[in-house]
Design a protein around this motif. Sequence first.
Motif, PDB file in Angstrom:
ATOM      1  N   UNK A 122       0.832  -1.207   0.000  1.00 37.29           N
ATOM      2  CA  UNK A 122       0.000   0.000   0.000  1.00 37.29           C
ATOM      3  C   UNK A 122       0.862   1.251   0.000  1.00 37.29           C
ATOM      4  N   UNK A 123       1.960   1.223   0.747  1.00 37.24           N
ATOM      5  CA  UNK A 123       2.880   2.364   0.776  1.00 37.24           C
ATOM      6  C   UNK A 123       3.494   2.589  -0.597  1.00 37.24           C
ATOM      7  N   UNK A 124       3.991   1.541  -1.215  1.00 41.47           N
ATOM      8  CA  UNK A 124       4.615   1.664  -2.540  1.00 41.47           C
ATOM      9  C   UNK A 124       3.599   2.133  -3.573  1.00 41.47           C
ATOM     10  N   UNK A 125       2.366   1.737  -3.413  1.00 34.94           N
ATOM     11  CA  UNK A 125       1.302   2.165  -4.317  1.00 34.94           C
ATOM     12  C   UNK A 125       0.997   3.649  -4.178  1.00 34.94           C
ATOM     13  N   UNK A 126       1.220   4.185  -2.985  1.00 31.89           N
ATOM     14  CA  UNK A 126       0.808   5.562  -2.694  1.00 31.89           C
ATOM     15  C   UNK A 126       1.897   6.602  -2.893  1.00 31.89           C
ATOM     16  N   UNK A 127       3.152   6.196  -2.745  1.00 31.73           N
ATOM     17  CA  UNK A 127       4.206   7.213  -2.849  1.00 31.73           C
ATOM     18  C   UNK A 127       5.495   6.632  -3.385  1.00 31.73           C
ATOM     19  N   UNK A 128       6.331   7.545  -3.911  1.00 28.47           N
ATOM     20  CA  UNK A 128       7.616   7.163  -4.492  1.00 28.47           C
ATOM     21  C   UNK A 128       8.696   8.048  -3.892  1.00 28.47           C
ATOM     22  N   UNK A 129       9.734   7.409  -3.362  1.00 27.83           N
ATOM     23  CA  UNK A 129      10.882   8.137  -2.832  1.00 27.83           C
ATOM     24  C   UNK A 129      11.976   8.050  -3.903  1.00 27.83           C
ATOM     25  N   UNK A 130      12.079   9.106  -4.692  1.00 29.03           N
ATOM     26  CA  UNK A 130      12.896   9.100  -5.898  1.00 29.03           C
ATOM     27  C   UNK A 130      14.345   8.722  -5.625  1.00 29.03           C
ATOM     28  N   UNK A 131      14.939   9.256  -4.578  1.00 31.66           N
ATOM     29  CA  UNK A 131      16.365   9.038  -4.316  1.00 31.66           C
ATOM     30  C   UNK A 131      16.665   7.764  -3.533  1.00 31.66           C
ATOM     31  N   UNK A 132      15.657   6.993  -3.188  1.00 29.61           N
ATOM     32  CA  UNK A 132      15.863   5.768  -2.406  1.00 29.61           C
ATOM     33  C   UNK A 132      16.252   4.617  -3.325  1.00 29.61           C
ATOM     34  N   UNK A 133      17.325   3.915  -2.964  1.00 31.21           N
ATOM     35  CA  UNK A 133      17.702   2.723  -3.727  1.00 31.21           C
ATOM     36  C   UNK A 133      17.349   1.438  -2.994  1.00 31.21           C
TER      37      UNK A 133
END
Length: 150
Positions: free
Chosen positions: A74-85
Amino acid sequence: MRSFANLAAMKAEIGNEVAVSDWVEITQQRIDLFADATSDHQWIHTDPERAVRESPYGATVAHGFLTLALLPALLVNALHMVDMTMGLNYGLNKVRFPAPVPAGSRVRARLSIAAIDDIAGGAQIQWAVVVEREGGDKPVCVAEFLMRRD
């Protein structure tokens, strides 16, 4: 979907609701697969006929831990942390299941950033998560979800 360019952008949102996931259907098949994966075949989850007759909910209901297990998706569906690898589930502080999730329901998560702590190699984020059922009057899961990210 909400995007955060970097950790500083996330820190600016501490205390705020930052994203809401799409709805996810909780089918009987999903409940049965979770029962198989966890060996929790209690009839209230896996026997629709008996649940109609004997359950106070009038239908089978999802395992609370199934709802909890959906938090990362659900978290991944709702937001993206661009700089996170890389991100890791680190744990939970508090979890409650105030209302049931009958088979056939749809759920979604409301995500707030409760805290962000710097740690070696990255940060630990404490998410305040409220999972709601479509048409429900109470949350089905309320949790403090911890993740670590680079």
